[in-house]
Design a protein around this motif. Structure first.
Motif: not given
Lengths: 401, 172
Positions: A192-199, A201-217
């Motif tokens: 999807t070109g999404d970015l996801a993050y976790c800290r 100890g987190d149990l799952g990944w969260s999508i960074i809303e508003g950063a879709r398509s910033y997926c080159e690096d």
């Protein structure tokens, strides 16, 4: 004249420590510790003063050394073999390398961070915890994962597809062995070109809303993640607030045209954009002519923070950049013998998806910004056989913590 | 009217330092005060300055001229406006280290440590570190003149922990 004998085997511990603090290369530090008991006991076991180290190139797996992994060390100009069964397996894929830690995926849902020097291992939340993964079931052979598209449609992926193409790259904010392990990981998702993050100890990944398509690096600098899209626009993501949603602001630069891949590099006080241009080459393997992509040049730009635009950089000065599947790195060439300044050391981070079909060596080399020429990496095994191709080489910084 | 003919008021005060082997060195006050050890000798005792001889128990007279030369040049570098070009400082530093044996370097490190001057100590310890870069363990032992006091088993274990760091290095 009377000569007084100074016995420096009685060197005070603080002087021993002062000298070791001037050692900037980890291997020099290790040898210092191995000289005698007094020296060993006078300095910390793991040094905390070391500057970023020259990365090693983790070489493809060879069949003759199943559990030993080869790394080329540019500083020592030789190959080191580490006993590393965790990474030495044809089912594994390196999906990033930050601060000395490899991100390893295999044909399971697990996402593992591995420090090749210490063999320390940390689990990131598994693949089925990404929000766009609806379910996972080992018994649905060949369609173990159910995913949801942007429009809400369901589709299926098998274990190997998830390993190879679900995530483009994962980067870490800091070494998991430092600062009490308070690191943040960001993953670039291919689908999807999404970015996801976790800290940690987190149990799952969260999508960074508003950063879709910033997926080159993606890189991390001073508390913030910077992600770039095809046209050179940058999303600045703050995911540090506990419990908060990610905050995203966009640096809308005039569209960068041309180039096949974009990388971001934090270099001193500057944010650099490195544009990679690929050319199509016709390969003449016996029996099987084929087309392969190969890097023909790079262009480098620096962000002008006032005008919010990319300015062409003609020389990197003393700097040398390392790019590929790793967290991009900028170092001073003068700190490391045998390191060529004003150059980009690059590895292949795009053709692994179809590695079964690729012939010849991977697309890697040293690009000189001033002359525009490309030299092969000094270590690259000559006369590669196909079995040596997997996984593709990746830069990894030797880091004891 | 003030006279400019009084040369005694502009004359730089000198301090006498006594090296470990008894030799005396007359040193301009600002240069002597680069050494924290000398400085602290006079704290609360400023009047005594002229007559007293400061004993420097750990500094051989062999190294005193070079050490004083370092202080004189580097304090001049610091005061100069505009600051001297990096090449000039580098050239002085390189000339300073030229022809200094490893043994002399280590003796000067001990002296700088005793004299408690950060700048000289930083410079010399960095020089020592540079001389053991990418060298074998055996070389580093010879450099410091130390004996290997590990048992063979201990040494084998230490090397095995990071086997990669111990092969194929400069022996000389």
């Amino acid at each position: 004249m009377e000569v007084i004998a100074v016995d420096w085997t009685e060197l005070p511990p603080e002087l021993i420590q002062t000298i070791t603090e001037r050692l900037t290369i980890y291997s020099d530090y290790l040898r210092f510790q191995a000289t005698c008991r007094r020296f060993r006991s006078s300095v910390p076991k793991s040094p905390s003063h070391l500057p970023p180290q020259l990365p090693w190139l983790m070489l493809p797996q060879s069949q003759s050394h199943q559990s030993r992994q080869a790394f080329f060390d540019l500083y020592a100009n030789r190959v080191h073999f580490l006993h590393l069964p965790e990474a030495s397996n044809h089912c594994k894929r390196n999906c990033g390398s930050s601060h000395g830690w490899l991100v390893i995926l295999d044909e399971t849902p697990y996402v593992i961070l591995l420090n090749p020097l210490t063999r320390a291992k940390i689990h990131l939340p598994p693949l089925f915890t990404f929000p766009n993964v609806v379910s996972f079931n080992y018994f649905e052979v060949g369609r173990e994962y159910t995913l949801s598209s942007l429009g809400g449609d369901r589709f299926y992926r098998n274990l190997r597809q998830m390993r190879d193409s679900f995530i483009k790259k994962i980067v870490l904010s800091s070494s998991p062995g430092k600062d009490g392990g308070n690191f943040i990981a960001v993953a670039i998702l291919n689908q999807t070109g999404d970015l996801a993050y976790c800290r940690n100890g987190d149990l799952g990944w969260s999508i960074i809303e508003g950063a879709r398509s910033y997926c080159e690096d993606v890189i991390y600098n001073n508390g913030l993640f910077y992600a770039v899209d095809k046209g050179g626009a940058v999303a600045v993501c703050d995911v540090s607030g506990v419990g908060d949603l990610a905050r995203v602001s966009v640096i809308q630069t005039p569209m960068q045209l041309g180039g096949d891949m974009q990388y971001l590099v934090s270099s001193g006080d500057e944010l650099l954009l490195v544009t990679r241009f690929l050319g199509l080459e016709f390969g003449f393997e016996p029996d099987q002519p084929h087309l392969i992509y190969r890097t023909i040049r790079f262009e480098v730009f620096r962000l002008d923070w006032n005008g919010m635009q990319w300015e062409r950089v003609r020389s990197l000065g003393d700097k040398v950049l390392f790019i590929g599947e790793n967290l991009s790195l900028s170092l001073s060439a003068s700190d490391f013998p045998r390191c060529v300044s004003d150059s980009i050391y690059y590895t292949d981070d795009y053709s692994e998806g179809n590695y079964d079909d690729v012939f010849g060596e991977h697309d890697s080399g040293i690009f000189s910004l001033c002359s525009g020429s490309i030299e092969p990496l000094p270590c690259y095994p000559q006369n590669l056989h196909c079995r040596l191709q997997w996984p593709p080489p990746i830069w990894v910084t030797p880091n004891p913590c | 009217m003030a006279s400019s003919s009084s040369s005694s008021s502009t004359q730089v005060k000198k301090i006498t330092l006594k090296a470990a082997d008894g030799k005396h060195f007359e040193v301009e006050e600002p240069v002597a005060m680069e050494m924290e050890t000398v400085k602290s000798f006079f704290v609360g005792n400023e009047d005594a300055m002229k007559d007293m001889v400061v004993p420097l128990l750990n500094v051989s007279s062999e190294h005193m001229p070079a050490i004083l030369d370092f202080y004189r040049n580097h304090s001049e570098f610091r005061k100069r406006t505009p600051p001297p070009p990096a090449e000039e400082v580098k050239a002085f530093n390189e000339a300073f280290l030229e022809n200094k044996s490893d043994e002399q370097l280590m003796e000067m490190i001990m002296a700088a440590n005793f004299l408690n001057t950060k700048e000289l100590l930083n410079f010399l310890t960095e020089a020592a570190a540079n001389r053991i870069k990418n060298k074998s363990v055996e070389y580093v032992r010879a450099f410091f003149g130390i004996e290997n006091d590990f048992t063979p088993e201990e040494e084998a274990r230490i090397r095995a922990e990071n086997e990669w760091a111990f092969d194929g290095l400069d022996e000389d």
